[in-house]
Design an enzyme around this catalytic site. Structure first.
Site, short mmCIF file in Angstrom:
data_model
loop_
_atom_site.label_atom_id
_atom_site.label_comp_id
_atom_site.label_asym_id
_atom_site.label_seq_id
_atom_site.Cartn_x
_atom_site.Cartn_y
_atom_site.Cartn_z
N ILE A 43 0.85 -1.19 0.00
CA ILE A 43 0.00 0.00 0.00
C ILE A 43 0.89 1.24 0.00
O ILE A 43 1.82 1.35 0.80
CB ILE A 43 -0.89 0.03 1.27
CG1 ILE A 43 -1.64 -1.29 1.43
CG2 ILE A 43 -1.86 1.20 1.24
CD1 ILE A 43 -2.18 -1.52 2.83
N CYS A 44 0.59 2.17 -0.89
CA CYS A 44 1.32 3.43 -0.93
C CYS A 44 0.55 4.45 -0.08
O CYS A 44 -0.41 5.06 -0.54
CB CYS A 44 1.43 3.89 -2.39
SG CYS A 44 2.29 5.44 -2.59
N LEU A 45 0.94 4.55 1.19
CA LEU A 45 0.22 5.43 2.12
C LEU A 45 1.27 6.03 3.06
O LEU A 45 1.98 5.31 3.75
CB LEU A 45 -0.80 4.59 2.90
CG LEU A 45 -1.70 5.32 3.90
CD1 LEU A 45 -2.61 6.32 3.19
CD2 LEU A 45 -2.56 4.32 4.67
#
Lengths: 151, 145
Positions: free
Chosen positions: A90-92
């Site tokens: 996840i790109c967070l």
């Protein structure tokens, strides 16, 4: 008891006492020292992910909450989302550089549910194919570029 | 530059205790001396980065020394049990108990001293509001003048 385990114990109690909508800890899959958690998420009503079920895997190091947990989607249904790679990464930003020890399993889960909820079109990140081929198993080793906070 | 970082020191009390038992009865049970172990302090020049003193670059040593100095300027206190204030340390999620040592940040958020100092060595921001602590420190100095 290590400070990491003490804090996770408190988080677990709070989540079981007062679980947020769409977030449920799978207590059968907790490891004895609480260093690995499985959390079931349900897509919020009225969104593109309504009724879909997802599985999040959390891994906590001994320096939690000073270091962020490793969080990835697992199971058969990885959400199709511009910030979620097909391998579950996840790109967070709160999972790496914007992490704060005031964040928790609950706040991470709610951020992810809200990230899914604001999505307008189900699609994979543009660099999905190359990323899943070349990335490390640990998403925390990725140097993420947080370029888009619209979704 | 000089080395202003803490180096591990021996625990004096345990040394004193060892010298008490010289009556001969215990010496028979003594096996080989335990291997010499030194607890090496770990520094975190940024979040998710861990290094021992020897692994730090000069730049990181300066950053850590400055950070240690700045942290000393932040007020500390002892929890007096006043219920109007924050009740819980968001870092360990433990309740403040009468007598706990607290540290107060310029943004008015408070934490257990040990908890927040550990974080401030990694990132000089308030965990609760993400306000950079050095900017807030400067503002307080300016308003006091």
């Amino acid at each position: 008891m290590a400070s990491m385990e003490k804090r996770l114990q408190k988080e677990l109690q709070a989540l079981q006492r007062d679980p947020p909508v769409g977030v449920k800890v799978d207590t059968d899959k907790l490891t004895s020292n609480l260093s690995e958690w499985t959390v079931n998420l349900t897509g919020a009503p009225g969104t593109l992910y309504e009724g879909e079920n997802f599985v999040l895997h959390f891994k906590f190091g001994s320096r939690y909450p000073f270091d962020s947990p490793q969080v990835i989607f697992g199971g058969a249904n990885i959400p199709v989302h511009p910030h979620v790679y097909s391998n579950g990464h996840i790109c967070l930003s709160i999972l790496t550089e914007d992490w704060s020890p005031a964040l928790s399993v609950q706040s991470v889960c709610l951020s992810i549910v809200s990230m899914l909820s604001s999505c307008k079109e189900k699609k994979r990140p543009p660099d999905n194919a190359i990323y899943v081929k070349t990335c490390s198993k640990n998403p925390k080793k990725t140097r993420w570029w947080y370029h888009d906070d619209q979704v | 530059m000089g080395n202003c970082l803490n180096t591990p020191t021996a625990d004096d009390i345990s040394l004193l205790r060892g010298s008490d038992s010289q009556d001969g009865s215990e010496t028979a049970n003594l096996g080989p001396p335990p291997p010499y172990q030194e607890s090496v302090p770990i520094y975190h020049p940024s979040p998710n980065v861990s290094r021992t003193v020897t692994q730090l670059t000069e730049e990181e040593q300066i950053k850590i020394a400055k950070r240690l100095g700045l942290i000393q300027h932040l007020p500390t206190g002892v929890h007096d049990g006043c219920c109007k204030k924050t009740k819980e340390c968001v870092i360990c999620m433990g309740e403040f108990i009468l007598g706990d040592r607290l540290r107060y940040l310029p943004c008015m958020h408070s934490f257990h001293k040990d908890c927040i100092d550990d974080w401030l060595m990694r990132s000089f921001t308030c965990p609760s509001c993400m306000e950079p602590v050095d900017a807030a420190l400067l503002t307080t100095y300016e308003t006091n003048n």
